[in-house]
Enzyme design. Structure first.
Site, PDB file in Angstrom:
ATOM      1  N   ASN A 373       0.845  -1.310   0.065  1.00 23.46           N
ATOM      2  CA  ASN A 373       0.051   0.033  -0.003  1.00 23.46           C
ATOM      3  C   ASN A 373       0.849   1.183  -0.132  1.00 23.46           C
ATOM      4  O   ASN A 373       1.709   1.312   0.947  1.00 23.46           O
ATOM      5  CB  ASN A 373      -0.753   0.103   1.313  1.00 23.46           C
ATOM      6  CG  ASN A 373      -1.774   1.079   1.206  1.00 23.46           C
ATOM      7  OD1 ASN A 373      -1.426   2.535   1.144  1.00 23.46           O
ATOM      8  ND2 ASN A 373      -3.127   0.741   0.891  1.00 23.46           N
ATOM      9  N   SER A 398      -5.105  -0.548  -3.073  1.00 21.44           N
ATOM     10  CA  SER A 398      -5.583   0.847  -2.821  1.00 21.44           C
ATOM     11  C   SER A 398      -6.891   0.633  -1.951  1.00 21.44           C
ATOM     12  O   SER A 398      -7.872  -0.295  -2.241  1.00 21.44           O
ATOM     13  CB  SER A 398      -6.054   1.445  -4.205  1.00 21.44           C
ATOM     14  OG  SER A 398      -6.406   2.889  -4.251  1.00 21.44           O
ATOM     15  N   GLU A 399      -6.711   1.565  -0.860  1.00 19.80           N
ATOM     16  CA  GLU A 399      -7.923   1.256   0.101  1.00 19.80           C
ATOM     17  C   GLU A 399      -9.295   1.446  -0.206  1.00 19.80           C
ATOM     18  O   GLU A 399     -10.173   1.387   0.413  1.00 19.80           O
ATOM     19  CB  GLU A 399      -7.402   1.927   1.625  1.00 19.80           C
ATOM     20  CG  GLU A 399      -7.283   3.469   1.395  1.00 19.80           C
ATOM     21  CD  GLU A 399      -5.761   3.937   1.232  1.00 19.80           C
ATOM     22  OE1 GLU A 399      -5.618   4.894   1.773  1.00 19.80           O
ATOM     23  OE2 GLU A 399      -4.829   3.088   0.487  1.00 19.80           O
ATOM     24  N   ASN A 400      -9.397   2.141  -1.133  1.00 15.61           N
ATOM     25  CA  ASN A 400     -10.875   2.345  -1.815  1.00 15.61           C
ATOM     26  C   ASN A 400     -11.359   0.982  -2.492  1.00 15.61           C
ATOM     27  O   ASN A 400     -12.697   1.333  -3.046  1.00 15.61           O
ATOM     28  CB  ASN A 400     -10.970   3.482  -2.646  1.00 15.61           C
ATOM     29  CG  ASN A 400      -9.972   3.415  -4.031  1.00 15.61           C
ATOM     30  OD1 ASN A 400      -8.735   2.994  -3.754  1.00 15.61           O
ATOM     31  ND2 ASN A 400     -10.613   3.664  -5.191  1.00 15.61           N
ATOM     32  N   SER A 440     -11.682  -3.900   2.387  1.00 15.87           N
ATOM     33  CA  SER A 440     -10.291  -3.482   2.002  1.00 15.87           C
ATOM     34  C   SER A 440      -9.657  -3.277   3.338  1.00 15.87           C
ATOM     35  O   SER A 440      -8.525  -3.526   3.297  1.00 15.87           O
ATOM     36  CB  SER A 440     -10.459  -2.294   1.138  1.00 15.87           C
ATOM     37  OG  SER A 440      -9.140  -1.612   1.014  1.00 15.87           O
TER      38      SER A 440
END
Length: 573
Positions: A373, A398-400, A440
């Site tokens: 990340n 990607s944390e979305n 996520s």
């Protein structure tokens, strides 16, 4: 997430932009829609939405009355059916302006401040000044935002700092889990995120005094309302190891009304999303007492294969179809022309050289097969400088809601439904996967990300990091950073060693509010590399970069540090 370069060429050749045609191939029906004009007094002239319901398909008499009763002709009628009123809690899906319910937001705004006001809006951020939740903010219909990030919304920051808006900052992963827990009937849960920060100890400013009452004197208390301290507990199990770990108790969120956006929805309310537009939408949907799905296409029952449904219609109360235009916050593309084989650092100014020293050195931390990340800013450029064999086998998270981010798309191939956590348009590599925000952060919190590289404002000899707020002056929110640094994965902080005035950012104790305590395992600056001994709370100088000396580092560093026996002099540029 990164531009195409020579080093990334083999990855690029494998990568394909996954578009709607690829995702939606093998449709079982040919769809035809019939547009219905919106009521003339509902929308401002600058909007030209239409509402459509598929009319070609036959609905059996046994199901049509019960299933189609969820369908409303326009957003306003759905909002009225929800019973939304002043003082309610409104859950609003989306990430940035990706996957946002624009029609419902506009309908609430058009009802006016006199009818709908004092809302508590729960949303990851507040859109931008004139799009998304920012429209309600400009209308002064929102009393409190519950968010993780301010983003690029100047009105959001201005109203907050001027004492006109309450803001309850919640770490992004915690926000997603609070919504997921609310929808699952779980009243509260423990998380490691935010321990020993303002989020836990109750010092986060929720509301400032009115601007006219604020003092400019250093140390003045301009805060009218602060967050409350949260209970903590220490757990010892397979997750924490024998020494145990401290956790924060967080309460779930339930909304009076939830408004979400989906790409497709059937007449029962089963939903499907494209790209990264899923994000917070399913989590908001499950946590709403009355959930409205705004979708681009309504399809009949049986259109979806059961295994392809992302959200069950059991969570949905109302469906409305709109064709609002999609906007992209940061259109990021790469040229089709052949990239130069090497970057020319000789003609860069010193500030640029500092940044690229940090970026190139950080790239050496990535190895084949890692799940990685990268924080926004400098870290997003790191993959440009990894070796080809590494570039071919790292998985960028990607944390979305993406695992397997690829290069930036070519001009004309960007998609509004496919962005990274920095709101940039991206592609996906073969084998990529998509998921909701709560899933996520389950991946992150559960320790399934190998390494996190973040930017920082300050780092301490204890491994503390601060990177989300300068009280009273600069506020961006923590986003997903608090979750990322608390998950137990390797955390690398990247930053210039000193600020513009020459003050050290490597400190004995951080002056700014913490993002995480005792979490950073390595610090990479433009001058050197420190390993952080988290058990003994000290720094160890391991590398000198581009001709720096030990004396240079001592002068530039506020805290004491040890020197490694095998201290290396490394050339980066």
């Amino acid at each position: 997430m990164f531009p195409r370069t020579r080093l990334m060429r083999s990855l690029i050749n494998k990568s394909k932009l996954i578009n709607n045609n690829q995702i939606m191939k093998n449709k079982p029906y040919y769809l035809h829609t019939k547009s219905i004009s919106p009521s003339s007094n509902l929308y401002n002239n600058h909007h030209t939405p239409t509402y459509a319901l598929n009319t070609k398909h036959h609905f059996s008499s046994s199901t049509s009355s019960s299933q189609s009763s969820k369908i409303y002709p326009d957003p306003k009628s759905a909002i009225l059916a929800s019973g939304l009123k002043s003082g309610d809690t409104l859950l609003s899906g989306g990430f940035g302006i990706c996957g946002i319910p624009s029609g419902c937001i506009d309908a609430i705004a058009d009802m006016g401040n006199d009818k709908i006001n004092n809302l508590t809006v729960v949303s990851n951020n507040c859109g931008i000044d004139s799009w998304g939740n920012g429209i309600m903010l400009g209308n002064k219909q929102i009393k409190r935002m519950v968010s993780s990030y301010v983003g690029e919304n100047a009105i959001f920051a201005e109203q907050y700092l001027n004492g006109e808006l309450e803001v309850e900052f919640v770490p992004q992963g915690t926000l997603a889990e609070k919504l997921r827990a609310g929808g699952a009937g779980i009243p509260a849960f423990y998380t490691p995120t935010g321990y020993a920060t303002w989020i836990q100890d109750g010092n986060s400013p929720i509301k400032y005094k009115p601007k006219s009452e604020q003092s400019s004197e250093k140390g003045a208390d301009n805060i009218l309302l602060k967050s409350t301290e949260k209970p903590t507990a220490k757990f010892t199990n397979k997750l924490t190891g024998p020494e145990g770990k401290d956790y924060v108790l967080e309460e779930a969120i339930i909304g009076d009304v939830a408004i979400i956006k989906a790409n497709q929805c059937d007449t029962f309310g089963n939903c499907k999303w494209n790209g990264s537009s899923r994000n917070f939408n399913p989590d908001c949907a499950t946590a709403g007492k009355f959930t409205i799905v705004e979708c681009e296409e309504i399809v009949p029952l049986g259109y979806f294969k059961p295994e392809d449904i992302h959200l069950s219609g059991a969570f949905v109360n109302a469906i409305v179809q709109t064709n609002y235009p999609k906007k992209i916050e940061r259109v990021t593309t790469t040229t089709r022309e052949k990239a130069e084989t090497e970057m020319d650092f000789t003609n860069m100014d010193e500030r640029q050289k500092k940044r690229f020293r940090i970026i190139k050195r950080a790239a050496q931390e990535l190895t084949a097969g890692m799940v990685v990340n990268l924080g926004i800013g400098m870290p997003t450029l790191v993959p440009n400088f990894v070796a080809d064999e590494v570039a071919n086998s790292i998985w960028l998270q990607s944390e979305n809601g993406i695992l397997g981010c690829g290069p930036y798309p070519y001009p004309g191939e960007e998609e509004a439904d496919l962005i990274n956590a920095g709101k940039e348009t991206v592609t996906m590599i073969p084998g990529a996967s998509l998921f909701s925000s709560s899933q996520s952060f389950g991946m992150i919190r559960g320790g399934h990300v190998d390494i996190t590289i973040l930017g920082a404002m300050e780092v301490s000899s204890n491994g503390d990091i601060a990177n989300w707020i300068i009280p009273g002056a600069f506020v961006k929110g923590m986003g997903g950073a608090m979750d990322l640094v608390s998950c137990g994965s390797k955390v690398i902080a990247t930053l210039e060693h000193c600020d513009k005035k020459g003050n050290s950012k490597i400190k004995k104790f951080c002056d700014l509010p913490l993002t995480g305590k005792n979490v950073v395992s390595k610090i990479i600056t433009d001058l050197c590399v420190f390993e952080v001994d988290l058990e003994n709370h000290k720094l160890i100088l391991t590398e000198l970069i581009d001709g720096q000396t030990i004396d240079d580092i001592k002068k530039a560093t506020e805290c004491d540090f040890d020197i490694a026996d095998n201290l290396q002099n490394v050339k980066v540029l």
